[in-house]
Write a protein that holds these residues in place. Structure first.
Motif, PDB file in Angstrom:
ATOM      1  N   HIS A  73      -3.492  -7.829  16.293  1.00  0.00           N
ATOM      2  CA  HIS A  73      -2.108  -7.251  16.210  1.00  0.00           C
ATOM      3  C   HIS A  73      -1.883  -7.477  14.823  1.00  0.00           C
ATOM      4  O   HIS A  73      -1.131  -6.345  14.108  1.00  0.00           O
ATOM      5  CB  HIS A  73      -1.207  -8.172  17.023  1.00  0.00           C
ATOM      6  CG  HIS A  73       0.038  -7.595  17.363  1.00  0.00           C
ATOM      7  ND1 HIS A  73       0.548  -6.346  17.948  1.00  0.00           N
ATOM      8  CD2 HIS A  73       1.371  -7.537  16.520  1.00  0.00           C
ATOM      9  CE1 HIS A  73       1.878  -6.114  18.030  1.00  0.00           C
ATOM     10  NE2 HIS A  73       2.273  -6.954  17.208  1.00  0.00           N
ATOM     11  N   VAL A  74      -2.176  -8.495  14.281  1.00  0.00           N
ATOM     12  CA  VAL A  74      -1.675  -8.797  12.607  1.00  0.00           C
ATOM     13  C   VAL A  74      -2.571  -8.120  11.696  1.00  0.00           C
ATOM     14  O   VAL A  74      -2.242  -7.644  10.893  1.00  0.00           O
ATOM     15  CB  VAL A  74      -1.260 -10.006  12.440  1.00  0.00           C
ATOM     16  CG1 VAL A  74      -1.002 -10.285  11.107  1.00  0.00           C
ATOM     17  CG2 VAL A  74      -0.299 -10.559  13.477  1.00  0.00           C
ATOM     18  N   SER A  75      -3.764  -8.375  12.006  1.00  0.00           N
ATOM     19  CA  SER A  75      -4.650  -8.005  11.013  1.00  0.00           C
ATOM     20  C   SER A  75      -5.024  -6.472  11.015  1.00  0.00           C
ATOM     21  O   SER A  75      -5.286  -6.192   9.794  1.00  0.00           O
ATOM     22  CB  SER A  75      -6.130  -8.564  11.450  1.00  0.00           C
ATOM     23  OG  SER A  75      -6.731  -7.824  12.505  1.00  0.00           O
ATOM     24  N   LEU A  76      -4.649  -5.741  11.824  1.00  0.00           N
ATOM     25  CA  LEU A  76      -4.789  -4.376  11.779  1.00  0.00           C
ATOM     26  C   LEU A  76      -3.941  -3.823  10.658  1.00  0.00           C
ATOM     27  O   LEU A  76      -4.361  -3.046   9.830  1.00  0.00           O
ATOM     28  CB  LEU A  76      -4.525  -3.720  13.285  1.00  0.00           C
ATOM     29  CG  LEU A  76      -4.645  -2.170  13.251  1.00  0.00           C
ATOM     30  CD1 LEU A  76      -5.959  -1.811  12.837  1.00  0.00           C
ATOM     31  CD2 LEU A  76      -3.994  -1.662  14.261  1.00  0.00           C
ATOM     32  N   THR A  77      -2.481  -4.187  10.776  1.00  0.00           N
ATOM     33  CA  THR A  77      -1.520  -3.403   9.938  1.00  0.00           C
ATOM     34  C   THR A  77      -1.743  -3.940   8.611  1.00  0.00           C
ATOM     35  O   THR A  77      -1.704  -3.327   7.453  1.00  0.00           O
ATOM     36  CB  THR A  77      -0.145  -3.551  10.559  1.00  0.00           C
ATOM     37  OG1 THR A  77      -0.056  -3.032  11.910  1.00  0.00           O
ATOM     38  CG2 THR A  77       1.093  -3.026   9.516  1.00  0.00           C
ATOM     39  N   VAL A  78      -1.853  -5.412   8.317  1.00  0.00           N
ATOM     40  CA  VAL A  78      -1.971  -6.026   7.010  1.00  0.00           C
ATOM     41  C   VAL A  78      -2.986  -5.427   6.413  1.00  0.00           C
ATOM     42  O   VAL A  78      -2.966  -5.162   5.112  1.00  0.00           O
ATOM     43  CB  VAL A  78      -1.986  -7.359   7.304  1.00  0.00           C
ATOM     44  CG1 VAL A  78      -2.146  -8.196   5.788  1.00  0.00           C
ATOM     45  CG2 VAL A  78      -0.547  -8.012   7.873  1.00  0.00           C
ATOM     46  N   ILE A  97       2.130   5.093  13.927  1.00  0.00           N
ATOM     47  CA  ILE A  97       2.527   4.001  14.798  1.00  0.00           C
ATOM     48  C   ILE A  97       1.175   2.986  14.828  1.00  0.00           C
ATOM     49  O   ILE A  97       0.135   3.359  15.010  1.00  0.00           O
ATOM     50  CB  ILE A  97       3.031   4.174  16.373  1.00  0.00           C
ATOM     51  CG1 ILE A  97       1.794   5.147  16.989  1.00  0.00           C
ATOM     52  CG2 ILE A  97       4.345   4.625  16.232  1.00  0.00           C
ATOM     53  CD1 ILE A  97       2.308   5.473  18.290  1.00  0.00           C
ATOM     54  N   SER A  98       1.592   1.706  14.797  1.00  0.00           N
ATOM     55  CA  SER A  98       0.427   0.700  14.669  1.00  0.00           C
ATOM     56  C   SER A  98       0.454  -0.437  15.777  1.00  0.00           C
ATOM     57  O   SER A  98       1.830  -0.981  15.805  1.00  0.00           O
ATOM     58  CB  SER A  98       0.298  -0.102  13.302  1.00  0.00           C
ATOM     59  OG  SER A  98      -0.789  -0.999  13.451  1.00  0.00           O
ATOM     60  N   ALA A  99      -0.089  -0.655  16.817  1.00  0.00           N
ATOM     61  CA  ALA A  99      -0.135  -1.749  17.827  1.00  0.00           C
ATOM     62  C   ALA A  99       1.347  -1.451  18.506  1.00  0.00           C
ATOM     63  O   ALA A  99       1.975  -2.737  18.605  1.00  0.00           O
ATOM     64  CB  ALA A  99      -0.172  -3.163  17.005  1.00  0.00           C
ATOM     65  N   SER A 100       1.460  -0.203  18.875  1.00  0.00           N
ATOM     66  CA  SER A 100       3.046   0.234  19.590  1.00  0.00           C
ATOM     67  C   SER A 100       2.719  -0.038  21.088  1.00  0.00           C
ATOM     68  O   SER A 100       1.645   0.134  21.762  1.00  0.00           O
ATOM     69  CB  SER A 100       3.161   1.408  19.291  1.00  0.00           C
ATOM     70  OG  SER A 100       4.428   1.826  20.103  1.00  0.00           O
ATOM     71  N   PRO A 131       0.819  -1.234   0.122  1.00  0.00           N
ATOM     72  CA  PRO A 131      -0.082   0.035   0.087  1.00  0.00           C
ATOM     73  C   PRO A 131       0.907   1.462   0.063  1.00  0.00           C
ATOM     74  O   PRO A 131       0.370   2.381  -0.452  1.00  0.00           O
ATOM     75  CB  PRO A 131      -0.838  -0.309   1.218  1.00  0.00           C
ATOM     76  CG  PRO A 131      -0.970  -1.439   1.501  1.00  0.00           C
ATOM     77  CD  PRO A 131       0.522  -2.205   1.351  1.00  0.00           C
ATOM     78  N   MET A 132       1.921   1.137   0.571  1.00  0.00           N
ATOM     79  CA  MET A 132       2.997   2.473   0.660  1.00  0.00           C
ATOM     80  C   MET A 132       3.385   2.543  -0.622  1.00  0.00           C
ATOM     81  O   MET A 132       3.285   3.981  -1.376  1.00  0.00           O
ATOM     82  CB  MET A 132       3.949   2.049   1.561  1.00  0.00           C
ATOM     83  CG  MET A 132       3.585   1.912   3.065  1.00  0.00           C
ATOM     84  SD  MET A 132       4.975   1.328   4.035  1.00  0.00           S
ATOM     85  CE  MET A 132       4.332   0.363   5.300  1.00  0.00           C
ATOM     86  N   LYS A 163      -5.094  -2.882   7.100  1.00  0.00           N
ATOM     87  CA  LYS A 163      -5.512  -1.428   7.164  1.00  0.00           C
ATOM     88  C   LYS A 163      -4.311  -0.505   6.795  1.00  0.00           C
ATOM     89  O   LYS A 163      -4.503   0.987   7.044  1.00  0.00           O
ATOM     90  CB  LYS A 163      -5.924  -0.986   8.730  1.00  0.00           C
ATOM     91  CG  LYS A 163      -7.257  -1.904   9.028  1.00  0.00           C
ATOM     92  CD  LYS A 163      -8.474  -1.297   8.550  1.00  0.00           C
ATOM     93  CE  LYS A 163      -9.025  -0.137   9.197  1.00  0.00           C
ATOM     94  NZ  LYS A 163     -10.114   0.340   8.779  1.00  0.00           N
ATOM     95  N   ALA A 164      -3.219  -0.941   6.324  1.00  0.00           N
ATOM     96  CA  ALA A 164      -1.989   0.049   6.487  1.00  0.00           C
ATOM     97  C   ALA A 164      -2.405   1.252   5.314  1.00  0.00           C
ATOM     98  O   ALA A 164      -1.752   2.264   5.534  1.00  0.00           O
ATOM     99  CB  ALA A 164      -0.830  -0.709   5.741  1.00  0.00           C
TER     100      ALA A 164
END
Length: 291
Positions: free
Chosen positions: A270-275, A118-121, A44-45, A277-278
């Motif tokens: 923890h994992v689903s959020l960044t993968v 920051i995600s799940a920091s 996504p970046m 929603k990035a």
């Protein structure tokens, strides 16, 4: 993978993806982690036109070990990397154990960091009013509590965790570390991200566990900088189902960072959020910086 030479002679491993002329994101990996690009996270970046710099913290991959490093020390190392690459401005993005290091970059290199994601920091271990390990899955609880029992106990805890992830398929990792994964995380681990994550962690641990142990000690002790030194706008994201870094950490940070906007997601771990929603995270940060 590329190597930069730091001022003290150490080697610092990194990778650069995307056009050199594009706006830059410095991506701070989790614990364990490395410079090996995880395309399921970074896509996504790159699709949004960013240049992405990944790196391996000292002791991971081919980066020279520094057993006593602080979180702030890594921020300084990253600033030297940015010098090496001739970058004038960048955003700092940290996931999980990378979150504190993303904040450290913003504190140490404040004149060049334009925004922080920051995600799940993790929050600081000395955070007033926060029970640091409350709500953590068993394995993370054991890791951080081991720091109170001395170096031998911490080494044993890290060694046990490393054995569970090194060279193992995603289904084995989630089975052996089941206390850390919400159901939504397990399904994402079984997707393409699982293979990406395995390659990233295997490279991190090729030379041993010293990077992981150094990370644990750095995250579990004084970070070496003040959160008040983070003056760039911060977009904070945290899943309420997170078992690795409980949402209380995100809530604490949301009340103690100077210029922060929090997004607490009730249906993510923890994992689903960044993968998953990035892209949304980046869009939110970009809109804010463009105002």
């Amino acid at each position: 993978m590329l190597l930069a030479r730091l001022p003290d002679g150490r080697e610092f491993e990194y990778e650069s993806l995307g056009p050199e002329s594009a706006p830059v994101i410095l991506f701070h990996h989790g614990m364990p982690g490395s410079a090996v690009p995880m395309h399921t996270v970074l896509a996504p970046m790159l699709e949004r036109g960013f240049r992405v710099i990944t790196y391996s913290r000292s002791g991971y991959g081919r980066s020279t070990p520094v057993p006593s490093r602080t979180v702030a020390d890594t921020g300084t190392d990253c600033a030297h990397l940015i010098d090496h690459l001739g970058i004038e401005r960048y955003c700092s993005f940290g996931w999980s154990g990378g979150g504190p290091h993303a904040l450290a970059s913003a504190a140490v290199d404040s004149h060049r960091v334009s925004g922080v994601l920051i995600s799940a920091s993790f929050a600081p271990p000395t955070a007033a009013g926060l029970d640091f390990v409350a709500g953590m899955g068993k394995q993370n609880d054991i890791q951080f509590r081991s720091l109170q029992e001395g170096d031998q106990a911490a080494r044993a805890a890290v060694s046990q965790m490393a054995a569970a992830v090194r060279g193992n398929r995603p289904e084995h990792v989630t089975a052996q570390l089941s206390s850390l994964f919400a159901e939504v995380d397990v399904s994402v681990m079984m997707s393409g991200f699982g293979a990406d994550n395995a390659a990233n962690m295997d490279h991190a641990l090729e030379a041993g566990d010293q990077g992981w142990l150094a990370d644990l000690k750095a995250l579990g002790s004084d970070w070496g900088f003040d959160l008040a030194d983070v003056v760039a706008p911060v977009e904070l994201w945290h899943g309420e189902l997170d078992r690795m870094v409980p949402v209380a950490h995100g809530e604490w940070l949301s009340h103690n960072l100077t210029d922060v906007r929090a997004h607490l997601e009730p249906d993510h771990g923890h994992v689903s959020l960044t993968v998953q929603k990035a892209g949304s995270m980046l869009d939110s940060l970009t809109r804010r910086l463009n105002r």
